[in-house]
Design an enzyme around this catalytic site. Structure first.
Site, PDB file in Angstrom:
ATOM      1  N   LYS A  47     -15.528   1.532   5.248  1.00  0.00           N
ATOM      2  CA  LYS A  47     -16.749   2.575   5.515  1.00  0.00           C
ATOM      3  C   LYS A  47     -17.946   1.995   6.379  1.00  0.00           C
ATOM      4  O   LYS A  47     -17.863   0.654   6.569  1.00  0.00           O
ATOM      5  CB  LYS A  47     -17.290   2.792   4.227  1.00  0.00           C
ATOM      6  CG  LYS A  47     -16.340   3.426   3.515  1.00  0.00           C
ATOM      7  CD  LYS A  47     -16.833   3.935   2.040  1.00  0.00           C
ATOM      8  CE  LYS A  47     -15.935   4.491   1.000  1.00  0.00           C
ATOM      9  NZ  LYS A  47     -16.485   4.734  -0.424  1.00  0.00           N
TER      10      LYS A  47
ATOM     11  N   TYR B 181     -13.508  14.072   2.014  1.00  0.00           N
ATOM     12  CA  TYR B 181     -14.083  13.878   0.463  1.00  0.00           C
ATOM     13  C   TYR B 181     -14.089  15.394  -0.256  1.00  0.00           C
ATOM     14  O   TYR B 181     -14.872  15.529  -1.152  1.00  0.00           O
ATOM     15  CB  TYR B 181     -15.483  13.269   0.324  1.00  0.00           C
ATOM     16  CG  TYR B 181     -15.644  11.857   0.675  1.00  0.00           C
ATOM     17  CD1 TYR B 181     -14.565  11.069  -0.456  1.00  0.00           C
ATOM     18  CD2 TYR B 181     -16.116  11.305   1.500  1.00  0.00           C
ATOM     19  CE1 TYR B 181     -14.452   9.811  -0.194  1.00  0.00           C
ATOM     20  CE2 TYR B 181     -16.196   9.713   1.651  1.00  0.00           C
ATOM     21  CZ  TYR B 181     -15.241   9.253   0.822  1.00  0.00           C
ATOM     22  OH  TYR B 181     -15.241   7.630   0.728  1.00  0.00           O
TER      23      TYR B 181
ATOM     24  N   PHE C 289     -23.475  13.691  -5.472  1.00  0.00           N
ATOM     25  CA  PHE C 289     -23.598  12.723  -4.515  1.00  0.00           C
ATOM     26  C   PHE C 289     -22.844  13.026  -3.288  1.00  0.00           C
ATOM     27  O   PHE C 289     -23.015  12.367  -2.272  1.00  0.00           O
ATOM     28  CB  PHE C 289     -23.232  11.301  -5.134  1.00  0.00           C
ATOM     29  CG  PHE C 289     -21.939  11.207  -5.535  1.00  0.00           C
ATOM     30  CD1 PHE C 289     -20.770  11.226  -4.751  1.00  0.00           C
ATOM     31  CD2 PHE C 289     -21.599  11.496  -7.081  1.00  0.00           C
ATOM     32  CE1 PHE C 289     -19.294  11.160  -5.317  1.00  0.00           C
ATOM     33  CE2 PHE C 289     -20.266  11.237  -7.505  1.00  0.00           C
ATOM     34  CZ  PHE C 289     -19.243  11.292  -6.484  1.00  0.00           C
TER      35      PHE C 289
ATOM     36  N   ARG D 203      -5.273   0.218  -4.344  1.00  0.00           N
ATOM     37  CA  ARG D 203      -6.348   0.317  -4.920  1.00  0.00           C
ATOM     38  C   ARG D 203      -6.789  -0.940  -6.166  1.00  0.00           C
ATOM     39  O   ARG D 203      -7.653  -1.028  -6.235  1.00  0.00           O
ATOM     40  CB  ARG D 203      -5.804   1.464  -6.036  1.00  0.00           C
ATOM     41  CG  ARG D 203      -5.775   2.934  -5.132  1.00  0.00           C
ATOM     42  CD  ARG D 203      -6.966   3.770  -4.711  1.00  0.00           C
ATOM     43  NE  ARG D 203      -7.456   4.123  -6.129  1.00  0.00           N
ATOM     44  CZ  ARG D 203      -8.852   4.717  -5.941  1.00  0.00           C
ATOM     45  NH1 ARG D 203      -9.304   5.294  -4.941  1.00  0.00           N
ATOM     46  NH2 ARG D 203      -9.146   5.331  -7.216  1.00  0.00           N
TER      47      ARG D 203
ATOM     48  N   THR E 261     -14.036   2.046  -8.510  1.00  0.00           N
ATOM     49  CA  THR E 261     -15.174   2.697  -7.525  1.00  0.00           C
ATOM     50  C   THR E 261     -16.389   1.967  -7.658  1.00  0.00           C
ATOM     51  O   THR E 261     -17.092   1.670  -6.948  1.00  0.00           O
ATOM     52  CB  THR E 261     -15.044   4.025  -8.119  1.00  0.00           C
ATOM     53  OG1 THR E 261     -14.002   4.566  -8.130  1.00  0.00           O
ATOM     54  CG2 THR E 261     -16.139   4.781  -7.210  1.00  0.00           C
TER      55      THR E 261
ATOM     56  N   ARG F 230     -14.135  -5.039  -3.834  1.00  0.00           N
ATOM     57  CA  ARG F 230     -15.596  -4.369  -4.106  1.00  0.00           C
ATOM     58  C   ARG F 230     -15.907  -5.451  -4.773  1.00  0.00           C
ATOM     59  O   ARG F 230     -17.247  -5.587  -4.931  1.00  0.00           O
ATOM     60  CB  ARG F 230     -15.376  -3.110  -4.771  1.00  0.00           C
ATOM     61  CG  ARG F 230     -15.166  -1.905  -3.614  1.00  0.00           C
ATOM     62  CD  ARG F 230     -14.526  -0.588  -4.469  1.00  0.00           C
ATOM     63  NE  ARG F 230     -14.519   0.363  -3.576  1.00  0.00           N
ATOM     64  CZ  ARG F 230     -14.030   1.538  -3.883  1.00  0.00           C
ATOM     65  NH1 ARG F 230     -13.269   1.648  -4.994  1.00  0.00           N
ATOM     66  NH2 ARG F 230     -13.712   2.572  -3.071  1.00  0.00           N
TER      67      ARG F 230
ATOM     68  N   HIS G  73     -12.417   2.431   1.452  1.00  0.00           N
ATOM     69  CA  HIS G  73     -11.804   3.693   0.816  1.00  0.00           C
ATOM     70  C   HIS G  73     -10.151   3.485   0.754  1.00  0.00           C
ATOM     71  O   HIS G  73      -9.746   2.808   1.771  1.00  0.00           O
ATOM     72  CB  HIS G  73     -12.091   4.644   1.567  1.00  0.00           C
ATOM     73  CG  HIS G  73     -11.011   6.065   1.080  1.00  0.00           C
ATOM     74  ND1 HIS G  73     -11.316   6.880   0.128  1.00  0.00           N
ATOM     75  CD2 HIS G  73     -10.077   6.350   1.631  1.00  0.00           C
ATOM     76  CE1 HIS G  73     -10.246   7.722  -0.058  1.00  0.00           C
ATOM     77  NE2 HIS G  73      -9.448   7.463   0.955  1.00  0.00           N
TER      78      HIS G  73
ATOM     79  N   GLU H 236      -4.488  12.285   3.722  1.00  0.00           N
ATOM     80  CA  GLU H 236      -5.395  11.481   4.319  1.00  0.00           C
ATOM     81  C   GLU H 236      -4.998  10.834   5.847  1.00  0.00           C
ATOM     82  O   GLU H 236      -5.743  10.784   6.710  1.00  0.00           O
ATOM     83  CB  GLU H 236      -5.955  10.593   3.475  1.00  0.00           C
ATOM     84  CG  GLU H 236      -6.723  11.162   2.271  1.00  0.00           C
ATOM     85  CD  GLU H 236      -7.482  10.208   1.386  1.00  0.00           C
ATOM     86  OE1 GLU H 236      -8.345  10.594   0.673  1.00  0.00           O
ATOM     87  OE2 GLU H 236      -6.961   8.904   1.362  1.00  0.00           O
TER      88      GLU H 236
HETATM   89  P1  IDP Z   1     -12.780   5.794  -4.998  1.00  0.00           P
HETATM   90  O1  IDP Z   1     -13.419   5.552  -3.515  1.00  0.00           O
HETATM   91  O2  IDP Z   1     -12.874   4.528  -5.808  1.00  0.00           O
HETATM   92  O3  IDP Z   1     -11.692   6.616  -4.639  1.00  0.00           O
HETATM   93  P2  IDP Z   1     -13.971   8.440  -5.586  1.00  0.00           P
HETATM   94  O4  IDP Z   1     -14.387   8.732  -6.999  1.00  0.00           O
HETATM   95  O5  IDP Z   1     -12.862   9.112  -5.150  1.00  0.00           O
HETATM   96  O6  IDP Z   1     -13.771   6.739  -5.740  1.00  0.00           O
HETATM   97  O7  IDP Z   1     -15.359   8.523  -4.812  1.00  0.00           O
HETATM   98  C1  IDP Z   1     -15.419   8.451  -3.586  1.00  0.00           C
HETATM   99  C2  IDP Z   1     -16.626   7.671  -3.285  1.00  0.00           C
HETATM  100  O8  IDP Z   1     -17.864   8.225  -3.488  1.00  0.00           O
HETATM  101  C3  IDP Z   1     -16.598   6.346  -3.838  1.00  0.00           C
HETATM  102  O9  IDP Z   1     -16.005   5.162  -3.268  1.00  0.00           O
HETATM  103  C4  IDP Z   1     -18.348   6.194  -3.638  1.00  0.00           C
HETATM  104  O10 IDP Z   1     -18.659   5.503  -2.182  1.00  0.00           O
HETATM  105  C5  IDP Z   1     -18.906   7.620  -4.028  1.00  0.00           C
HETATM  106  N1  IDP Z   1     -19.417   7.622  -5.177  1.00  0.00           N
HETATM  107  C6  IDP Z   1     -18.605   7.784  -6.443  1.00  0.00           C
HETATM  108  N2  IDP Z   1     -19.189   8.101  -7.507  1.00  0.00           N
HETATM  109  C7  IDP Z   1     -20.427   7.964  -7.023  1.00  0.00           C
HETATM  110  C8  IDP Z   1     -21.686   7.967  -7.787  1.00  0.00           C
HETATM  111  O11 IDP Z   1     -21.751   8.270  -9.096  1.00  0.00           O
HETATM  112  N3  IDP Z   1     -22.927   7.946  -6.949  1.00  0.00           N
HETATM  113  C9  IDP Z   1     -22.867   7.683  -5.757  1.00  0.00           C
HETATM  114  N4  IDP Z   1     -21.795   7.592  -4.829  1.00  0.00           N
HETATM  115  C10 IDP Z   1     -20.564   7.756  -5.572  1.00  0.00           C
HETATM  116 MG    MG Z   2     -11.086   8.527  -4.233  1.00  0.00          MG
END
Ligand code: IDP
Ligand code: MG
Length: 162
Positions: free
Chosen positions: A20, A60, A68, A96, A102, A113, A126, A137
């Site tokens: 990102k 997304y 968010f 992953r 996350t 991370r 991501h 994707e």
């Molecule tokens: P992932 O990237 O681990 O698959 P997802 O739940 O798919 O996680 O969420 C996508 C992206 O959204 C996350 O990588 C993060 O950047 C953002 N995100 C997820 N949860 C939150 C939150 O609670 N606050 C702000 N950003 C969030």
């Molecule tokens: Mg995701």
């Protein structure tokens, strides 16, 4: 496990991985690529692009009802993203694992991370979360002609195929 390279190639899966804008700006491209590369996964597509906000919203779309969502899409489209496709046995799930959970506050040390990010809104990378997401994707971010199929000399040592 596999009789020959052809059968093995048919079994290899692909996942979509993106660094990102925060990871690109922080100079973490080489660090992140090296973790996938050293593990033994094969890079089959790569490009640096600035996605539009609409494109980020498509990427997304599953999160469109989350509070968010808007900020996330603004952020993803705020600068260059390094989009990649990596190939290898189990790469979707294990990718992953390499990335970590996350929220970087909860990611284990040793993960991308866990080692390199601090807050969930700036978690630098991501990775597709399953086979169907990976297919969708990859198709969203890349033209089929941008995916490069090639035999890697390391594969016989990585997988023990003939
Ligand atoms: P992932 O990237 O681990 O698959 P997802 O739940 O798919 O996680 O969420 C996508 C992206 O959204 C996350 O990588 C993060 O950047 C953002 N995100 C997820 N949860 C939150 C939150 O609670 N606050 C702000 N950003 C969030
Ligand atoms: Mg995701």
């Amino acid at each position: 496990m596999f009789q020959d390279q052809e059968a093995h190639a048919a079994e290899l899966e692909r996942t979509f991985i993106a660094i990102k804008p925060d990871g690109v700006q922080r100079g973490l491209i080489a660090e992140i690529i090296s973790r996938f590369e050293r593990k033994g996964y094969k890079l089959v597509a790569i490009k640096l692009i600035v996605p539009s906000k609409e494109f980020a919203q498509t990427h997304y779309h599953d999160l469109k009802d989350r509070p968010f969502f808007n900020g996330l899409c603004d952020f993803l489209s705020s600068g260059p993203v390094l989009a990649m496709v990596w190939e290898g046995e189990g790469v979707i799930k294990y990718g992953r694992k390499l990335i970590g959970t996350t929220d970087p506050q909860k990611s284990e040390p040793g993960t991308i991370r866990g080692d390199l990010a601090v807050v969930v809104g700036r978690n630098i990378i991501h990775g597709s979360d399953g086979p169907e997401t990976a297919r969708n994707e990859i198709a969203l971010w890349f033209e089929p002609s941008e995916l490069v199929s090639y035999a890697s000399n390391a594969e016989k040592w990585l997988y023990g195929v003939n």
